[in-house]
Write a protein that holds these residues in place. Structure first.
Motif, PDB file in Angstrom:
ATOM      1  N   LEU A 139       2.888   9.838  -9.755  1.00  0.00           N
ATOM      2  CA  LEU A 139       2.050  10.036 -10.973  1.00  0.00           C
ATOM      3  C   LEU A 139       1.332  11.382 -10.933  1.00  0.00           C
ATOM      4  O   LEU A 139       1.186  12.219 -12.082  1.00  0.00           O
ATOM      5  N   LYS A 140       1.071  11.656  -9.807  1.00  0.00           N
ATOM      6  CA  LYS A 140       0.148  12.958  -9.693  1.00  0.00           C
ATOM      7  C   LYS A 140       1.175  14.042 -10.177  1.00  0.00           C
ATOM      8  O   LYS A 140       0.896  15.142 -10.680  1.00  0.00           O
ATOM      9  N   ASN A 141       2.428  13.940  -9.177  1.00  0.00           N
ATOM     10  CA  ASN A 141       3.245  15.032  -9.490  1.00  0.00           C
ATOM     11  C   ASN A 141       3.704  14.999 -11.128  1.00  0.00           C
ATOM     12  O   ASN A 141       3.888  16.383 -11.732  1.00  0.00           O
ATOM     13  N   ALA A 142       3.705  13.959 -11.668  1.00  0.00           N
ATOM     14  CA  ALA A 142       4.135  13.875 -13.169  1.00  0.00           C
ATOM     15  C   ALA A 142       2.896  14.619 -13.931  1.00  0.00           C
ATOM     16  O   ALA A 142       3.380  15.285 -14.803  1.00  0.00           O
TER      17      ALA A 142
ATOM     18  N   ILE B 163       1.005  -1.229   0.207  1.00  0.00           N
ATOM     19  CA  ILE B 163      -0.097  -0.133  -0.004  1.00  0.00           C
ATOM     20  C   ILE B 163       0.923   1.216   0.026  1.00  0.00           C
ATOM     21  O   ILE B 163       0.635   2.211  -0.674  1.00  0.00           O
ATOM     22  N   GLN B 164       1.856   1.217   0.587  1.00  0.00           N
ATOM     23  CA  GLN B 164       2.941   2.377   0.916  1.00  0.00           C
ATOM     24  C   GLN B 164       3.359   2.608  -0.644  1.00  0.00           C
ATOM     25  O   GLN B 164       3.527   3.727  -0.946  1.00  0.00           O
TER      26      GLN B 164
ATOM     27  N   GLN C  14       3.546   5.421  -5.882  1.00  0.00           N
ATOM     28  CA  GLN C  14       3.393   5.543  -7.212  1.00  0.00           C
ATOM     29  C   GLN C  14       2.393   6.672  -7.685  1.00  0.00           C
ATOM     30  O   GLN C  14       2.415   7.357  -8.591  1.00  0.00           O
ATOM     31  N   ILE C  15       1.275   6.786  -6.702  1.00  0.00           N
ATOM     32  CA  ILE C  15      -0.031   7.817  -6.947  1.00  0.00           C
ATOM     33  C   ILE C  15       0.682   9.196  -6.898  1.00  0.00           C
ATOM     34  O   ILE C  15       0.376   9.851  -7.789  1.00  0.00           O
TER      35      ILE C  15
END
Length: 183
Positions: A174-177, A164-165, A170-171
């Motif tokens: 991806l959000k930053n990207a 989960i961590q 990863q989320i």
């Protein structure tokens, strides 16, 4: 009809008590945890005390004792011994006893429904037996997990937390990207 139903319900209580006492006797020597073993001895004693009351009534009213069917006793014995031979953990014993209690409670409620015209004193005996089984079931819950099983589940939970961590990381990545590409 009332007399017949009273006799039949008393016989079912007798058979259930015999089965419970026999099942506890069957596993007592395999229980490793001393608190669990003492609990089982105490519950067996409660069964035996109620059995004495049932025996007195059977004798007083000249009612023949009822044995659990040979098939039921054989299947119970085979299941218990097979499962315990495969896994010597107290949790296995607790699970088997828990299942036995559930079957006993279900049967007794069934017979209380079928023999509604039975004398209230015998219905009270059936309800006392149900209470013993429910009390034992509630306390058996404390022994349904072995330390070995608990450590497996703790390790599994730790692995899931790590996963989960990682997914959260990863989320965020991806959000930053996405934020960088949209600005």
């Amino acid at each position: 009809m009332k007399k017949e139903e009273t006799m039949l319900l008393l016989q079912e209580c007798d058979a259930g008590l015999k089965m419970a006492i026999s099942s506890i006797d069957e596993v007592l020597d395999t229980i490793q945890n001393q608190e669990f073993k003492q609990l089982s001895i105490d519950i067996k004693n409660r069964h035996q005390k109620l059995k004495e009351e049932v025996d007195y009534l059977l004798k007083k009213y000249e009612i023949k004792e009822k044995e659990a069917s040979l098939m039921a006793k054989s299947m119970s014995w085979m299941k218990m011994n097979f499962k315990i031979a495969m896994d010597h953990e107290d949790s296995t014993v607790a699970s088997l006893l828990f299942q036995g209690c559930a079957m006993g409670v279900e049967s007794l409620y069934h017979y209380l429904h079928v023999y509604q015209e039975a004398h209230s004193k015998i219905k009270d005996i059936a309800l006392k037996l149900i209470k013993i089984e429910e009390d034992y079931s509630e306390q058996l819950k404390n022994y349904l997990w072995s330390p070995k099983e608990a450590s497996f589940y703790i390790k599994d939970l730790q692995n899931r937390i790590i996963l989960i961590q990682f997914n959260v990381y990863q989320i965020k990545f991806l959000k930053n990207a996405i934020d960088v590409n949209t600005s």
